[in-house]
Each structure stands twice: as C-alpha cells, then as structure tokens.
Design a protein around this motif. Structure first.
Motif, PDB file in Angstrom:
ATOM      1  N   VAL A 199      -0.308  12.494  -3.612  1.00 34.02           N
ATOM      2  CA  VAL A 199      -0.771  11.145  -4.438  1.00 34.02           C
ATOM      3  C   VAL A 199       0.075  11.295  -5.955  1.00 34.02           C
ATOM      4  O   VAL A 199       0.122  12.299  -6.596  1.00 34.02           O
ATOM      5  N   CYS A 213       3.457   7.860  -2.709  1.00 34.48           N
ATOM      6  CA  CYS A 213       1.859   7.856  -2.332  1.00 34.48           C
ATOM      7  C   CYS A 213       1.120   7.609  -3.634  1.00 34.48           C
ATOM      8  O   CYS A 213       1.410   8.036  -4.869  1.00 34.48           O
ATOM      9  N   GLN A 273      -2.781   6.034  -5.227  1.00 35.63           N
ATOM     10  CA  GLN A 273      -4.438   5.779  -4.679  1.00 35.63           C
ATOM     11  C   GLN A 273      -4.864   4.262  -5.286  1.00 35.63           C
ATOM     12  O   GLN A 273      -4.494   3.776  -6.372  1.00 35.63           O
ATOM     13  N   ASP A 285      -5.696   6.032  -0.063  1.00 36.36           N
ATOM     14  CA  ASP A 285      -4.233   6.344  -0.502  1.00 36.36           C
ATOM     15  C   ASP A 285      -3.348   5.425   0.241  1.00 36.36           C
ATOM     16  O   ASP A 285      -3.689   4.853   1.319  1.00 36.36           O
TER      17      ASP A 285
END
Length: 203
Positions: A27, A76, A78, A84
């Motif tokens: 992330v 990536c 959140q 995710d």
C-alpha cells in the motif's frame, strides 16, 4: 499483503520472480513500466463510434498501430472502507493522439476473484480470475460483468460482455516483461488486442 498475493495464495510463488516483485505491491507504492506495444489491433470500422465514445472514459479506443510507445503504472492504495485497491494506468502514445486504458482492481475474497472496475468514471466491472502457468506466467480471464449505478448493480447479458484474455510473463534473455491482451465480444468479435514488452522504470 497485496490483493494478488491474497488471491493466488501459494501459487503466487510459482510466478517468475520478476513478476512476483511486480505484483507484490505494498500500500502506498507504485510500479512504473515503460515499453513498446508491438501491435495494437481493434475491431471493424463499424465499431469506431463505440470505441471513440469509450475513449472519453479512458477505456477502449479506436486507434491501431505497430511499435507504439506506452507506459504502465500500478499504484496500491487503501480505500476509506479499509480495502486495498490497485489503480492501473496504461497510456499509449500514438503519433497524433495519446490514449488511456485505466482500471481499478479490488478483491472479492468471498468469491476468490478480482473486481476490475474499468474506465474513469467506472460504469461497470468485470470479474477476473487469475492463474499461474507451469512456466511462471500470469494468466487472467474475465467472468461475469455488471453495470454499476450508485449502489445498484445490474448483471450485463452475456451477449454484451467483453471476453478478456490476458497473459503476462518475463523474458530472461531480453530482460523485459511481456504482455498480451485480447478483448472480444461474442457477437461483434474483436474489440481490441495488443501485445508488447516493457521494463521497470523509476518515475
């Protein structure tokens, strides 16, 4: 853990090591690649109005050609609900036009598939199934698709669906990632297909 590791489980480690590195995306981090689409094909000329309209939403596009420069960026991040998401940005640099093919991927852990929300804004998504070949390549196949209208989802009839087949690998000899994509409709035939190669780059 990246959504792709979660989805593939132990099969993730059967991928070529460079594909593992590419798809093990924490992330807040991005993968950036730069390369050439050796061939880009689209459907018949009668599909051009549809493809031109789709290009407004950074989805499909009507151009075709050979040796087209392109970039790919996967980020990536959140979402507010804690899930995710991987944001895909694919940019194709034709001689007189720059086109985009973007998507947002999240995992549906209950059904063990990826939801691929296509275009910006995304009016529909496709289920995607991932598998690893015996040679360590990644194959992706589409499944059911749904229109998204606010919080409502409407199944897309099969005759309107795009049937997607993707294969990504790594060529050790030339040290490049390889990619091939084929998008078809059961009635209209080919909508778009491309194949090319790229290397990881820093932005």
């Amino acid at each position: 853990m990246t959504i792709y590791k979660t989805l593939l489980g132990s099969d993730f480690y059967k991928l070529h090591p460079n594909l593992q590195s590419r798809y093990a995306l924490p992330v807040g981090e991005s993968f950036y690649g730069k390369g050439t689409m050796l061939r880009i094909k689209n459907g018949g000329s009668w599909l051009k109005p549809f493809l031109t309209l789709a290009a407004r939403w950074k989805f499909l596009f009507p151009e075709a050609g050979e040796n087209v420069p392109f970039t790919i960026k996967n980020t990536c991040r959140q979402l507010p609900d804690g899930r995710d998401e991987v944001y895909w940005e694919r940019t194709f640099y034709f001689e007189n036009k720059t086109r985009h093919f973007n998507a947002f991927m999240t995992i549906d852990s209950k059904r063990n598939i990826v939801r691929d929300y296509l275009g910006e804004p995304s009016f529909f998504y496709s289920d995607l199934k991932f598998q690893v070949t015996s040679e360590g390549r990644l194959q992706i196949r589409s499944g059911a698709q749904r229109f998204v209208i606010g919080s409502f989802e409407i199944p897309i009839p099969q005759f309107l669906e795009g049937v997607v087949a993707v294969e990504e690998g790594y060529d050790d000899t030339r040290e490049v990632f390889t990619i091939s994509v084929d998008i078809r409709n059961r009635i209209a035939g080919r909508l778009m297909a491309y194949e090319g190669e790229f290397k990881a780059h820093t932005v």
